[in-house]
Enzyme design. Structure first.
Site, PDB file in Angstrom:
ATOM      1  NE  ARG A  81      -4.128  -1.976   1.925  1.00 29.13           N
ATOM      2  CZ  ARG A  81      -5.077  -2.296   2.790  1.00 29.13           C
ATOM      3  NH1 ARG A  81      -5.053  -1.781   4.001  1.00 29.13           N
ATOM      4  NH2 ARG A  81      -6.047  -3.125   2.450  1.00 29.13           N
ATOM      5  CE  LYS A 246     -16.209 -13.702  13.316  1.00 28.72           C
ATOM      6  NZ  LYS A 246     -16.596 -12.626  14.272  1.00 28.72           N
ATOM      7  N   GLY A 402      -6.216  -8.271   2.141  1.00 25.79           N
ATOM      8  CA  GLY A 402      -4.886  -8.247   2.750  1.00 25.79           C
ATOM      9  C   GLY A 402      -4.125  -9.546   2.678  1.00 25.79           C
ATOM     10  N   GLY A 425     -12.567  -4.763   1.341  1.00 19.16           N
ATOM     11  CA  GLY A 425     -14.005  -4.508   1.286  1.00 19.16           C
ATOM     12  C   GLY A 425     -14.397  -3.646   0.106  1.00 19.16           C
TER      13      GLY A 425
END
Length: 445
Positions: A81, A246, A402, A425
């Site tokens: 990044r 999840k 990530g 996201g």
């Protein structure tokens, strides 16, 4: 159709190897059908055409939210990044603009934390200095009289780094006071933090209305074109590989991908919630009991729409959550006792390889197992290798998230895929077809 077992599979089938694989910087239409990808927002070059930037302060929202070593909480372990901000920052500096970098770091939730993942941005300073070849003035706040004075003292081609924006609780609430405070530092705003463009925060969206003009940086501009190309006009078959712990965090994504993809491969801890929906035993594996019914609905929807939603057919089990645990491999419907699943198994990797080899556009987001532990990283790393192989064979491959990015880079394959997204996201929401607040706030082209 939904599939969980009973496949005869083999390693990647042979493809014609292209004599030349297009570099990542090539025209986006090289990878997608020829439908027009509209530039609806002003970009940084357009800003420079409209305004003489020499001596002007430009607030540049970047994503410096890099991982730190767990051993010392200081060493940057992946600078992807940081390297991503260079093209836009270098362009502005070369135009004589004073660049004021603005970013969050972790989730301090309004508290001032000195060190660590939720702390001050000090660990990135030497990296930015080295990457851009300029001195970095670091201030310990991101608004207020002292910061305004520091910004006013910038002359031409200077670089200043503001403190962690999330030291203010209002940042994530798009607080007007913080937006206005940031707006006092510059006349122009460049949004280049794709990883947070899906958040309506003060430093990503709210600040734009306090600027004369707001533009997309090179990184954001590229991400929009690349990911929207994958959604709006992919070269089919389109395959999405979705992992993570999840299901609850990926439900909207999976729902949307079912409407867009030909094949979806699932991995990571989320698979055990799907297994439970199928009536399988899962031992002590991670499960979200309140999502089990929804997992069943997703499988049903995929089947009705003719989309292949494929779960791992075998998993690597461990007797404890430890890299040194005793392990074994079991079929997905034969997990029992105190065993917990921590990675996808070898037959699953064969199955995934076969599906990836059939696809012309492939999106990879989320780890296949407990990637942080070497003994349970094989699934994630192998998928990264399969992505690289698919790219060599002519497919368009997009990596986001990530751990997905870290796996590709760790395997030395960062330059072997078509595009590495800096957003997790944000990548997924753009793939869903959503409008990102950090993009909507920018000046129209």
């Amino acid at each position: 159709m939904f599939s969980a077992a009973g496949f005869a599979v083999s390693r990647l089938s042979s493809h014609r190897v292209l004599s030349h694989v297009p570099p990542v910087t090539a025209t986006f239409q090289n990878w997608f059908h020829s439908s027009t990808l509209k530039e609806a927002k002003l970009n940084v070059e357009g800003l420079a055409d409209k305004v003489d930037l020499e001596g002007q302060n430009v607030l540049m929202r970047v994503d410096l939210n890099v991982p730190l070593s767990k051993e010392d909480n200081v060493t940057v372990t992946d600078d992807t990044r940081l390297r991503a901000i260079v093209p836009t920052a270098r362009f502005l500096l070369d135009k004589g603009a004073n660049v004021i970098l603005c970013s969050h770091f972790g989730r301090p939730k309004g508290e001032i934390i000195e060190t660590g993942k939720n702390g001050r941005l000090n660990p990135v300073v030497p990296h930015i200095k080295k990457l851009l070849g300029v001195e970095v003035t670091k201030v310990d706040d991101c608004m207020g009289p002292e910061v305004e004075a520091a910004a006013a003292n910038l002359t031409k081609g200077d670089l200043m780094l503001l403190e962690n924006t999330r030291f203010y609780a209002g940042e994530t609430k798009n607080d007007e006071t913080l937006s206005e405070g940031l707006g006092k530092l510059a006349n122009y705003f460049v949004m280049d933090a794709f990883g947070t463009a899906h958040r309506a925060h003060s430093s990503t969206a709210g600040v734009a209305k306090h600027m004369k003009l707001s533009a997309a940086g090179y990184l954001l501009d590229k991400e929009l074109k690349f990911l929207k190309g994958a959604v709006d006009s992919p070269n089919r078959p389109l395959c999405a590989i979705v992992g993570g712990a999840k299901v609850s965090t990926k439900i909207p994504v999976i729902e949307s991908l079912i409407e867009k993809c030909d094949t979806i491969l699932l991995g990571g801890g989320m698979i055990f919630t799907f297994y439970k929906a199928l009536g399988y035993g899962i031992g002590k594996s991670l499960v979200e009991d309140d999502i089990v019914d929804l997992a069943g609905d997703l499988m049903k929807k995929a089947k009705e729409m003719g989309v292949k939603l494929i779960l791992p057919v075998d998993v690597v089990l461990a007797d404890e959550f430890s890299n040194d645990a005793t392990t074994c491999i079991a079929k997905s419907n034969e997990i029992s006792g105190d065993w917990m699943g921590l990675d996808i198994g070898p037959k699953t990797l064969d199955l995934f390889a076969e599906e990836i080899s059939k696809s012309n556009t492939i999106v990879f987001n989320g780890p296949m197992g407990v990637f942080e532990m070497d003994n349970f990283a094989k699934g994630t790393v192998t998928v990264a290798e399969l992505m690289a192989e698919a790219t060599e064979n002519g497919a368009t491959t997009i990596v986001g998230g990530g751990d997905s990015v870290a796996a590709v880079n760790q395997a030395g394959l960062g330059d072997k895929v078509s595009h590495i997204s800096t957003g997790g996201g944000a990548s997924l929401e753009l793939l869903e077809g959503k409008v990102l607040p950090g993009v909507a706030a920018l000046t129209d082209a």
